[in-house]
Design a protein around this motif. Structure first.
Motif, mmCIF file in Angstrom:
data_model
loop_
_atom_site.group_PDB
_atom_site.id
_atom_site.type_symbol
_atom_site.label_atom_id
_atom_site.label_comp_id
_atom_site.label_asym_id
_atom_site.label_seq_id
_atom_site.Cartn_x
_atom_site.Cartn_y
_atom_site.Cartn_z
ATOM 1 N N UNK A 1 -25.753 91.929 68.286
ATOM 2 C CA UNK A 1 -25.262 90.550 68.200
ATOM 3 C C UNK A 1 -23.821 90.549 67.691
ATOM 4 N N UNK A 2 -23.571 91.327 66.631
ATOM 5 C CA UNK A 2 -22.218 91.404 66.084
ATOM 6 C C UNK A 2 -21.236 91.987 67.106
ATOM 7 N N UNK A 3 -21.659 92.966 67.854
ATOM 8 C CA UNK A 3 -20.810 93.589 68.867
ATOM 9 C C UNK A 3 -20.462 92.600 69.977
ATOM 10 N N UNK A 4 -21.422 91.795 70.387
ATOM 11 C CA UNK A 4 -21.168 90.792 71.425
ATOM 12 C C UNK A 4 -20.158 89.756 70.917
ATOM 13 N N UNK B 1 -17.911 90.191 68.646
ATOM 14 C CA UNK B 1 -16.616 90.868 68.582
ATOM 15 C C UNK B 1 -16.015 91.039 69.979
ATOM 16 N N UNK B 2 -16.833 91.411 70.951
ATOM 17 C CA UNK B 2 -16.318 91.640 72.310
ATOM 18 C C UNK B 2 -15.833 90.358 72.962
ATOM 19 N N UNK B 3 -16.352 89.216 72.528
ATOM 20 C CA UNK B 3 -15.916 87.924 73.067
ATOM 21 C C UNK B 3 -14.742 87.341 72.279
ATOM 22 N N UNK B 4 -14.219 88.121 71.324
ATOM 23 C CA UNK B 4 -13.076 87.711 70.499
ATOM 24 C C UNK B 4 -13.326 86.400 69.758
ATOM 25 N N UNK B 5 -14.515 86.248 69.242
ATOM 26 C CA UNK B 5 -14.857 85.057 68.466
ATOM 27 C C UNK B 5 -14.441 85.316 67.025
ATOM 28 N N UNK C 1 -28.038 90.887 77.834
ATOM 29 C CA UNK C 1 -27.590 89.858 78.769
ATOM 30 C C UNK C 1 -28.023 88.464 78.304
ATOM 31 N N UNK C 2 -29.200 88.353 77.724
ATOM 32 C CA UNK C 2 -29.699 87.065 77.246
ATOM 33 C C UNK C 2 -28.834 86.550 76.099
ATOM 34 N N UNK C 3 -28.560 87.432 75.127
ATOM 35 C CA UNK C 3 -27.760 87.048 73.957
ATOM 36 C C UNK C 3 -26.333 86.703 74.382
ATOM 37 N N UNK C 4 -25.729 87.572 75.185
ATOM 38 C CA UNK C 4 -24.348 87.328 75.602
ATOM 39 C C UNK C 4 -24.244 86.033 76.403
ATOM 40 N N UNK C 5 -25.191 85.792 77.287
ATOM 41 C CA UNK C 5 -25.181 84.553 78.061
ATOM 42 C C UNK C 5 -25.285 83.317 77.192
ATOM 43 N N UNK C 6 -26.166 83.373 76.211
ATOM 44 C CA UNK C 6 -26.349 82.218 75.327
ATOM 45 C C UNK C 6 -25.099 81.979 74.478
ATOM 46 N N UNK C 7 -24.488 83.037 73.958
ATOM 47 C CA UNK C 7 -23.274 82.891 73.140
ATOM 48 C C UNK C 7 -22.118 82.375 74.001
ATOM 49 N N UNK C 8 -22.011 82.872 75.224
ATOM 50 C CA UNK C 8 -20.949 82.387 76.109
ATOM 51 C C UNK C 8 -21.140 80.919 76.466
ATOM 52 N N UNK D 1 -20.544 82.716 61.879
ATOM 53 C CA UNK D 1 -21.923 82.533 61.421
ATOM 54 C C UNK D 1 -22.727 81.680 62.400
ATOM 55 N N UNK D 2 -22.104 80.642 62.930
ATOM 56 C CA UNK D 2 -22.800 79.772 63.891
ATOM 57 C C UNK D 2 -23.113 80.544 65.176
ATOM 58 N N UNK D 3 -22.171 81.354 65.622
ATOM 59 C CA UNK D 3 -22.407 82.145 66.833
ATOM 60 C C UNK D 3 -23.426 83.255 66.571
#
Length: 159
Positions: free
Chosen positions: A15-18, A20-24, A59-66, A29-31
């Protein structure tokens, strides 16, 4: 499959890596919470016959965060939040009825000299923070400190 606590510990770094990779960098904390909820949903909906869980979870986590990131950007684009200086520039069209100077000074007995100046300039002369700073030849932040201190002390007098 393992309990969700074990899955959470195992995929926390993902989760933390995703994120970071999305430059958030704002509202991490909310993400993270969004990612954790997505991990739980992926854990709950996962079918082992379809494939491996790590790829599915990623893919599920990254999609939801995006999706959440897109939603936040749309909200920011649609809403304009004015800075404090904007509100100071707006002139009030209503006639101002001021209190007598003696009455105002009776409330200022516990205030410092500068806090009293802020109260008098604000109540009698109806000056903005910027205008008070110009008249007193001090910074705007200094006048804001006077205001903050005066308001805190005056609130205590209400009790």
């Amino acid at each position: 499959m393992d309990s969700f606590d074990m899955v959470h510990k195992q995929y926390d770094a993902m989760i933390h890596k995703i994120i970071h990779s999305l430059n958030i960098y704002k509202d991490k904390d909310a993400f993270y919470q969004t990612g954790l909820i997505a991990l739980w949903e992926a854990y709950d909906k996962f079918n082992p016959e379809i494939g491996a869980f790590p790829a599915y979870a990623y893919s599920y986590i990254k999609g939801r965060i995006m999706t959440e990131l897109t939603r936040n950007h749309l909200t920011e684009d649609r809403n304009v939040y004015q800075k404090e200086e904007f509100w100071e520039l707006i002139k009030d069209e209503q006639p101002v009825e001021t209190l007598p100077r003696e009455r105002i000074l009776s409330y200022c007995s516990e205030l410092t000299v500068n806090q009293t100046k802020w109260v008098l300039y604000t109540c009698l002369d109806v000056l903005s923070v910027r205008e008070i700073a110009k008249v007193e030849k001090v910074s705007i932040s200094a006048v804001k400190k006077w205001r903050k201190g005066a308001i805190e002390k005056l609130k205590l007098l209400e009790l």
